[in-house]
Design an enzyme around this catalytic site. Structure first.
Site, short mmCIF file in Angstrom:
data_model
loop_
_atom_site.label_atom_id
_atom_site.label_comp_id
_atom_site.label_asym_id
_atom_site.label_seq_id
_atom_site.Cartn_x
_atom_site.Cartn_y
_atom_site.Cartn_z
N ARG A 72 -26.01 -3.15 6.15
CA ARG A 72 -25.68 -4.51 6.35
C ARG A 72 -26.09 -5.85 7.68
NH1 ARG A 72 -20.37 -5.92 3.38
NH2 ARG A 72 -21.17 -4.89 1.78
N LYS B 189 0.86 -1.27 -0.17
CA LYS B 189 0.06 -0.23 -0.04
C LYS B 189 0.52 1.50 0.00
CE LYS B 189 -4.95 0.53 1.83
NZ LYS B 189 -5.59 -0.31 2.88
N GLU C 94 -20.09 -6.21 9.84
CA GLU C 94 -20.42 -5.97 10.35
C GLU C 94 -21.95 -6.67 11.19
OE1 GLU C 94 -19.53 -3.97 7.64
OE2 GLU C 94 -18.79 -2.54 7.90
#
Ligand SMILES: Cc1ncc(C[n+]2csc(CCOP(=O)(O)OP(=O)(O)O)c2C)c(N)n1
Length: 664
Positions: free
Chosen positions: A416, A301, A388
């Site tokens: 969600r 990253k 979630e």
């Protein structure tokens, strides 16, 4: 010197470049990302990590016929640059500009829209099934991050791939980071995998395949090159020092790719995702595969930008920064602290005073502010990954044992977990506390991230207590109040800076279902208007009231505090003496706070015109600022005033006494 990037605008152009030219292009793309995103910000780190991968994808496959499905799709900027959107790239995440995620309406090369994590594997598999039904020959490539594997849906899809299709290409883009450091057993498992001497097997498979190619000799040579490359991978990237391997493994061995293979997927890797030749070759191999395949790529990253490499979390997604140093502009002096930071500090204090309180985040420690709790009281903090649904049920489980879990989940991501809220928390009436940051707009991100539905989706569920603070001090009062309830409690608050109100040392216990009179009617004559302004809409209410007062109206302002239970007494008391009632909410109109007020007034037969200001029944686009979108969609003091005045102009308004039945 002219750049390849100036000549490359479409996938066909990428295909024409030699490997060396593509490598040069990769550097130019990195530079472009760093420079162009500096002005408005964006997901710099993730995109710097997928430059070679995206170039290789476009040299091997052909979109739009072939399909690339990006998980979350925050890492699809390079794909945008290479698919006809280069000239508009500087507009990304701004008003009328490119969206920061994949968007089907933006380009034929974006076959699937996203913004929430964990959807790519299922969507890609659906495309494969449709292709197989139809007898098509297009390739479907799903690019998903290591953090996507903390998500349940990803596993539901993995469970389903092997017996649904023979042609499926998954790219596991493993950079070890979610937004924060990736967490959980799968992250440890991937870490073990990358230490396994798999490259031997990969090399053999590649060579076997290359031998079958027409230009055999060249292919073999390429194969040897690949081998060198793979060895390079292992020494430079793959062998991440992990002295605790034996402990982690518990059996003293390497991890194996068994998990994928048992799921019926061929596993290749790990390979260096920045080695363009190797990535390209491997994708060519995958293309020829007659069995679903997952390629495990290791990427960094922020590659190519020192500041981003040093701080992967900060550069996951950020606002404007200095393109040389990566320094971000500090908030203007005097800017109030963000709601998320107030929340985090309050959590620490609440947890210090009450041992039953714990904090739960679904991979958003910094965004929610819960990182403060991790630092102060790590054993009271849980990061469950991008999960979630699990977070909510996990909280329900803790609540059954006498704990008071606080789930800090953005309004949009909590969607969600709706069934878990219903079935696990509300139905069992468990005292789980939900702190929903980003309720309202996330302007730059757009419709996938706006939190505009939670009042509607929560108010229909029994046992719910739902609140919205007018400022940061009231947020802390509400958190404190929530810890005293025996029912599910939800608090919604917006993104960004608070109102600049000092937070009391000792929070106040609020009475459930009681609103607050912010401004009562004055003794002056004038048409009476009550403005019920939920949460952060108080500012607009005050401004509108000032303007109306200047024009001779007599205005009251109410802070409802609760959307459920509604303060019926207060609402009726003010509505019944008003000639016009206004409701203001940072939420969709349909089913929101204004609807709640309308239902009450209708049931109680209080006949008064109600002007509802909120978001219309359409998905709200992304833009440079919240203010712009509020102006555009009428969530302003000016529009409030105009709509109130229109009520008086539209029909002669009878006095309230004439039309309203007396209250019982
Ligand atoms: C359902 C859901 N929860 C949380 C998020 C916030 N989020 C955006 S990207 C991200 C991390 C993604 O990590 P990974 O898939 O590994 O990709 P990377 O950024 O590392 O390339 C998270 C948690 C989200 N988009 N969707």
């Amino acid at each position: 010197m002219s750049r390849y990037l100036d000549m490359v605008d479409r996938p066909e152009h990428v295909k024409k470049l030699t490997l060396e030219q593509q490598k040069q292009l990769a550097e130019e793309i990195r530079h472009e990302l760093i420079v162009k995103l500096a002005k408005n910000g964006g997901h710099l780190g993730p995109n710097l990590g997928v430059v070679e991968l995206t170039l290789a994808l476009h040299s091997v496959f052909s979109t739009p016929k072939d399909k690339f499905v990006w998980d979350v799709s925050h890492q699809s900027y390079v794909h945008k640059l290479l698919t006809g959107r280069k000239d508009r790239f500087h507009t990304i995440r701004t008003t009328d500009g490119l969206n920061g995620f994949s968007l089907r309406t933006e380009s034929e090369h974006d076959c699937y829209g996203a913004g929430h994590a964990g959807t790519a594997l299922s969507a890609a598999l659906g495309m494969c099934a449709a292709r197989d039904q139809r007898g098509g020959d297009e390739h479907v490539v799903c690019i998903f991050g290591d953090a996507a594997l903390t998500n349940g849906i990803s596993f539901e899809a993995l469970n389903n791939i092997g017996h649904t299709t023979k042609k499926f290409i998954g790219i596991l883009n493993d950079n070890e980071w979610s937004i924060a450091k990736n967490v959980g057993a799968i992250a440890s498992y991937l870490n073990k995998l990358i230490q396994h001497p798999r490259y031997n097997q990969l090399q053999k498979e590649l060579e076997r395949w290359l031998r079958r190619m027409p230009k055999g000799e060249l292919a073999i040579a390429l194969g040897h090159k690949a081998e060198e490359a793979i060895k390079g991978v292992v020494t430079e990237v793959a062998l991440r020092p992990n002295p605790s391997t034996i402990d982690v493994d518990g059996r003293g061995g390497y991890g194996s790719s068994l998990i994928f293979e048992e799921l019926g997927l061929r596993y290749l890797g790990p390979i260096d995702g920045h080695n363009l030749a190797l990535v390209t070759e491997t994708l060519e191999f995958a293309k020829s595969c007659d069995k679903p395949i997952v390629i495990h790529m290791l990427t960094k990253k922020g590659k190519g930008f020192e500041a981003a490499l040093q701080s992967p979390e900060k550069f996951h997604g950020l606002g404007p920064y200095d393109a040389q140093t990566g320094a971000t502009i500090p908030p203007k002096l005097g800017t109030p602290p963000n709601y998320q930071d107030i929340f985090g500090q309050a959590m620490v204090k609440l947890c210090q005073k009450d041992n039953s309180i714990v904090g739960i985040t679904a991979a958003m420690p910094t965004g929610t502010g819960l990182k403060a709790l991790e630092k102060a009281l790590p054993n009271r903090y849980y990061d469950v990954g991008i999960a979630e649904e699990h977070a909510v049920i996990f909280a329900a489980g803790m609540a059954t044992m006498g704990y008071r879990p606080v789930c800090a989940i953005y309004s949009t991501f909590l969607q969600r977990a709706y069934d878990c809220i219903h079935h696990d928390v509300c139905l069992q009436d468990l005292p789980v506390i939900f702190c929903m940051d980003r309720a309202g707009l996330s302007a730059n991100d757009g419709p996938t991230h706006h939190g505009l539905y939670d009042i509607a989706y929560l108010r229909c569920l029994p046992n719910v207590i739902a609140m919205a603070p007018k400022d940061e001090d009231e947020l802390v009062d509400m958190m404190f109040t929530a810890t005293h309830q025996k029912h599910p409690t939800f608090i919604r608050y917006p993104r960004g800076a608070g109102e600049g109100v000092p937070v009391k040392d000792q929070p106040k216990l609020l009475e459930i279902g009681k609103g607050e009179i912010v401004q009562d009617f004055s003794a002056a004559r004038g048409h009476k208007v009550t403005i019920f302004a939920l949460g952060n809409m108080q500012k607009i209410a005050k401004k509108a009231a000032e303007q109306l007062t200047a024009e001779g109206f007599n205005c009251a302002i109410i802070n409802p505090r609760f959307t459920k239970p509604l303060d019926e007494e207060l609402t009726m008391r003010f509505a019944s003496v008003s000639e016009v009632v206004v409701t203001l909410e940072d939420h969709v109109l349909m089913g929101g706070y204004g609807s709640t007020v309308l239902e009450l007034l209708s049931e109680k037969r209080i006949h008064v015109p109600v002007v509802r200001i909120g978001w219309p029944d359409q998905f709200i686009e992304h833009a440079s600022s919240v203010d712009y979108l509020r102006q555009k969609h009428g969530l302003t003091a000016e529009n409030t005033v105009a709509k109130v005045k229109a009520q008086f102009n539209a029909a002669p308004v009878t006095t309230s006494e004439e039309v309203k039945p007396k209250l019982a």
